[in-house]
Write a protein that holds these residues in place. Sequence first.
Motif, PDB file in Angstrom:
ATOM      1  N   GLY A  93      -9.382 -23.141  22.375  1.00  0.00           N
ATOM      2  CA  GLY A  93     -10.015 -22.770  23.661  1.00  0.00           C
ATOM      3  C   GLY A  93      -8.868 -21.898  24.808  1.00  0.00           C
ATOM      4  O   GLY A  93      -7.807 -22.518  24.629  1.00  0.00           O
TER       5      GLY A  93
ATOM      6  N   SER B 212      -5.950 -23.254  26.835  1.00  0.00           N
ATOM      7  CA  SER B 212      -6.450 -24.361  27.605  1.00  0.00           C
ATOM      8  C   SER B 212      -5.879 -25.450  27.221  1.00  0.00           C
ATOM      9  O   SER B 212      -5.921 -26.707  27.800  1.00  0.00           O
TER      10      SER B 212
ATOM     11  N   TYR C 273      -8.489 -20.245  29.040  1.00  0.00           N
ATOM     12  CA  TYR C 273      -9.281 -20.003  30.300  1.00  0.00           C
ATOM     13  C   TYR C 273      -8.493 -19.023  30.778  1.00  0.00           C
ATOM     14  O   TYR C 273      -7.203 -19.047  31.081  1.00  0.00           O
ATOM     15  N   HIS C 274      -9.269 -17.954  31.278  1.00  0.00           N
ATOM     16  CA  HIS C 274      -8.797 -16.574  31.739  1.00  0.00           C
ATOM     17  C   HIS C 274      -7.551 -16.207  31.006  1.00  0.00           C
ATOM     18  O   HIS C 274      -6.496 -15.663  31.522  1.00  0.00           O
TER      19      HIS C 274
ATOM     20  N   ILE D   2     -11.473 -16.035  25.470  1.00  0.00           N
ATOM     21  CA  ILE D   2     -11.933 -17.706  25.750  1.00  0.00           C
ATOM     22  C   ILE D   2     -11.979 -18.518  24.408  1.00  0.00           C
ATOM     23  O   ILE D   2     -12.009 -19.599  24.600  1.00  0.00           O
ATOM     24  N   ASN D   3     -11.981 -17.776  23.232  1.00  0.00           N
ATOM     25  CA  ASN D   3     -11.795 -18.802  21.897  1.00  0.00           C
ATOM     26  C   ASN D   3     -11.144 -17.992  20.921  1.00  0.00           C
ATOM     27  O   ASN D   3     -11.406 -16.942  20.981  1.00  0.00           O
TER      28      ASN D   3
ATOM     29  N   ASP E 102     -11.801 -11.390  29.056  1.00  0.00           N
ATOM     30  CA  ASP E 102     -10.678 -12.333  28.845  1.00  0.00           C
ATOM     31  C   ASP E 102     -10.953 -13.140  27.652  1.00  0.00           C
ATOM     32  O   ASP E 102     -12.101 -13.739  27.316  1.00  0.00           O
TER      33      ASP E 102
ATOM     34  N   ASP F 257     -19.909  -9.640  25.903  1.00  0.00           N
ATOM     35  CA  ASP F 257     -19.134 -10.707  24.987  1.00  0.00           C
ATOM     36  C   ASP F 257     -18.761  -9.609  23.866  1.00  0.00           C
ATOM     37  O   ASP F 257     -19.462  -8.826  23.244  1.00  0.00           O
TER      38      ASP F 257
ATOM     39  N   LYS G 112     -14.996 -12.824  26.791  1.00  0.00           N
ATOM     40  CA  LYS G 112     -16.007 -12.660  27.850  1.00  0.00           C
ATOM     41  C   LYS G 112     -15.469 -11.833  29.023  1.00  0.00           C
ATOM     42  O   LYS G 112     -14.609 -12.161  29.462  1.00  0.00           O
TER      43      LYS G 112
END
Length: 264
Positions: free
Chosen positions: A65, A72, A67-68, A232-233, A230, A204, A227
Amino acid sequence: MLRFLPAVLAFCMTALLPVSCAAQQDDSAKNAQQARAALDAMVKALGGDAWLNMQNREYHGRSAGFYHGKPSGATVEYWEIHQWPDHDRAEFTKHRDVVQIYTGREGWEVIYSGKKALPQEQVDDFLRRRDHSIETVVKQWLKDPNSILIYEGQHMSESHMADQVTVISAQNESVTIQLDVQTHLPLRRTFQWRDPEYKDKDEDTEEYDNYRPVDGFQTPYNITRFKNGDMINQRFLFGATYNQSLPADEFTPDAAAAKIVKKK
């Protein structure tokens, strides 16, 4: 003489209008044919008729994962089973004791304590991505004569030159796919949707890399999701299998719950 000039111009413009419309229609048809040819080449590269008639697939890998756009720290081993058109199962941890199942338009999570419905926001996100997947576009949208195909030229995609095609469904939903000009394999899939709360548009994107042949199917071993730009995964595959003989209760939450409790 001058007083007749507007009428003459109007007559000429009216006379030329059918010719102009016919030329535009011809250009649109040629553009759609070019888009269709690019997508046909993509299907052939992915596995051709075998890909079109694929019964199911299973991916095994590790998911990370972000984040921004920054890691994460959350990583997990996972198994992902998809059966066309609307049956999906994901299993997490080495013991495969956290299970998420999507059947039709519903989503369930199964753990030791039993099953529960997944949060609607999570279900909506998953279904939105499934509804706009390359598989859905090819197997459903392209069969609808009311769908519109647009070839948008060549663009750079992650250091690869790519043909870009946008498909617009009869419901006015659109998906943009970028295909490697040499291998014809998909490099990126993008769609937009309107946020139900804030009413603004979100985007997306999935990027596909490190393709390897598995059982005759070209499989992306690296899949990255964004997303609104950015990251995200990221998913990194260990392996993949296709067209397995699955248990009859593979996508039944109660059966999954019973097996997890039995393991405990």
